[in-house]
Design a protein around this motif. Structure first.
Motif, PDB file in Angstrom:
ATOM      1  N   SER A   1       6.384  -1.843   5.156  1.00  0.00           N
ATOM      2  CA  SER A   1       5.538  -2.149   4.221  1.00  0.00           C
ATOM      3  C   SER A   1       5.068  -1.231   3.218  1.00  0.00           C
ATOM      4  N   PRO A   2       5.155   0.114   3.662  1.00  0.00           N
ATOM      5  CA  PRO A   2       4.862   1.223   2.654  1.00  0.00           C
ATOM      6  C   PRO A   2       5.797   1.230   1.455  1.00  0.00           C
TER       7      PRO A   2
ATOM      8  N   GLY B   1       5.624  -3.772  14.103  1.00  0.00           N
ATOM      9  CA  GLY B   1       6.838  -4.272  14.077  1.00  0.00           C
ATOM     10  C   GLY B   1       7.575  -3.897  12.693  1.00  0.00           C
TER      11      GLY B   1
ATOM     12  N   SER C   1       5.294  -8.680  11.972  1.00  0.00           N
ATOM     13  CA  SER C   1       4.000  -7.538  11.974  1.00  0.00           C
ATOM     14  C   SER C   1       4.410  -6.818  13.212  1.00  0.00           C
TER      15      SER C   1
ATOM     16  N   VAL D   1       4.387  -1.447  -1.041  1.00  0.00           N
ATOM     17  CA  VAL D   1       2.950  -1.047  -1.610  1.00  0.00           C
ATOM     18  C   VAL D   1       3.395   0.008  -2.647  1.00  0.00           C
ATOM     19  N   SER D   2       4.182   1.195  -2.229  1.00  0.00           N
ATOM     20  CA  SER D   2       4.530   2.181  -3.235  1.00  0.00           C
ATOM     21  C   SER D   2       5.306   1.857  -4.634  1.00  0.00           C
TER      22      SER D   2
ATOM     23  N   ALA E   1       5.572  -4.309   9.524  1.00  0.00           N
ATOM     24  CA  ALA E   1       4.565  -3.431   9.240  1.00  0.00           C
ATOM     25  C   ALA E   1       5.042  -2.168   8.832  1.00  0.00           C
ATOM     26  N   MET E   2       6.377  -1.692   9.544  1.00  0.00           N
ATOM     27  CA  MET E   2       6.813  -0.420   9.439  1.00  0.00           C
ATOM     28  C   MET E   2       7.320  -0.270   7.721  1.00  0.00           C
TER      29      MET E   2
ATOM     30  N   LEU F   1      11.422   7.401   3.620  1.00  0.00           N
ATOM     31  CA  LEU F   1      10.461   6.625   2.635  1.00  0.00           C
ATOM     32  C   LEU F   1      10.554   7.137   1.295  1.00  0.00           C
TER      33      LEU F   1
END
Lengths: 295, 295
Positions: free
Chosen positions: B208-209, B202, B191, B212-213, B205-206, B168
């Motif tokens: 999404s970081p 899902g 999701s 956001v970042s 969801a995985m 990530l």
């Protein structure tokens, strides 16, 4: 909005407030470098009989671990004067949400968060336990469902450099289980994790899969959200009107103070510049170049 | 909205459409169980000279890997008839975004996604390379910044059971680098990841970081978003008005067809019931109990 370097009303501040809340990075230090005059400011208000509290969103370290940073830079502080979002999460769960003592927390986070839960006597699983820190191309989904612990009553997610699919799958299963009434807490929602060489994904980013997959909205404890200040005011029995929050970020520190109805001071020794005030539309009560410019 | 079991207008369908797009789970099969009549339906429209395309958001398998599922259940399909969100992401990047052939993709995903990038001749790093699949309590941030490959021109994130902070951090660094113009693609934004024993986090969801970042909005290729259908129409040279999308979910399959201006059919053999149509406010052109009820 009062400009403290101009007014030089340091003594008026001492008259108006009993407790001073400090953000740390950008206020007391920048990275590993002391901001000139910050230590003397803290010393002077202590000598005037005031209480000081250091407020940080850092949730990977415990307060004991975080105290070492103060020691290194020559600040004399007591662990009880430090409020991290990890510690505040434990306090919030126990006192504000009245978490039953026979229930456990499933931890998505590191040893600092575990240590704070232990300090408040809260039972926990997950976290740094090797069983939950595996990286493997195959996950035994059935085993996860079978292993769910009926005593889990909360999931707390903080910064977790060991985050992985197995740990997230357990947390998701607790959060969506119809048999469990499971509280859902994020220590903080910082989107990034600043390092000397740049920024990386932060706690709020890393925890976001759980909010997306469970379709639940967590209670976010850390700045700028209200729960951390509620904890501080409750645990320390403070009067909001006699408390001042000092920080370098409008949208975290100053917003944080305003959510809790305490007075606020922006120092320009960190991230925000004076021009940002109008841009962000967040107006502190006081503004100063740095702590060193006030006294 | 036409109720096909009542109208029995199977022949009219054959007159109106040249290409039939199928969602798989809930339409052709449920888990590992064939839905009665689905195989015969596909056979009949093939015999009438129609084209069939199977559309899945599954991005962890390549089309070759996914074809085995068809084989097991006795469907005779060609790999070229399968469109997965992994394959569609590769196609979309190459043809729709005109990705330069000397650039590389940083992959947050599994071998299926890598295989599809390879099939389109797109260079890649990250993914299943062991260097990016480590779980460690300490991450060397400086090393990550130093290791950044100047040829990376896109980050594609799909379902990745080996997701970890190092991977990530690399992806985040590419997405936020001022020196790189880096495209940002999610294979899909599901999701949850349904398994026989329950649902788990899902792909959406995985991934999404990273959204956001980096504070960036990815192009989401998979259903119900438009890019996957754009790819199918372009790659297969289809006329939207002569194409029918058949699925069991209103908010993915039917919405997907409508985004691309193709006609849609809801089958009630999967997730959605008739009552959901008004609840969700998504109106398919046709509705049938199952594929077996039509012919």
């Amino acid at each position: 909005m009062h400009h403290l370097p101009d007014l030089a009303q340091f003594k008026k501040l001492l008259d108006k407030f009993d407790t001073f809340l400090f953000d740390c990075d950008g206020v007391l230090w920048r990275g590993n470098e002391l901001i000139p005059g910050s230590k003397e400011f803290v010393d002077k208000i202590r000598k005037a009989g005031k209480d000081v509290i250091f407020v940080t969103n850092n949730a990977s370290n415990s307060r004991n671990q975080y105290k070492q940073k103060f020691d290194q830079l020559g600040f004399k502080v007591d662990v009880d004067e430090i409020f991290s979002s990890a510690y505040a999460s434990a306090v919030y769960l126990k006192y504000n949400l009245k978490f039953p003592s026979d229930k456990k927390v499933f931890v998505v986070g590191m040893s600092g968060l575990e240590e704070e839960l232990d300090s408040e006597g809260i039972k926990r699983i997950g976290g740094t336990d090797p069983a939950y820190n595996k990286l493997a191309p195959h996950v035994n989904f059935k085993e996860i469902k079978q292993n769910l612990d009926k005593d889990v009553g909360a999931v707390i997610a903080g910064f977790d450099i060991m985050l992985n699919y197995t740990k997230l799958s357990y947390a998701h299963s607790y959060l969506t289980s119809p048999e469990h009434d499971v509280k859902f807490i994020f220590t903080n929602d910082d989107s990034t994790f600043p390092q000397a060489c740049g920024v990386f994904p932060g706690s709020g980013a890393m925890s976001s899969p759980l909010a997306v997959s469970s379709k639940r909205t967590p209670i976010v404890v850390g700045k700028p959200n209200a729960p951390m200040l509620e904890c501080i005011l409750k645990k320390k029995q403070l009067k909001p009107e006699r408390t001042l929050m000092i920080g370098d970020r409008l949208n975290t520190d100053i917003a944080f103070g305003q959510h809790g109805n305490v007075k606020t001071m922006l120092v320009l020794s960190g991230v925000c510049k004076k021009e940002d005030i109008i841009g962000e539309g967040i107006y502190p009560d006081y503004i100063a170049h740095s702590l060193g410019h006030i006294h």
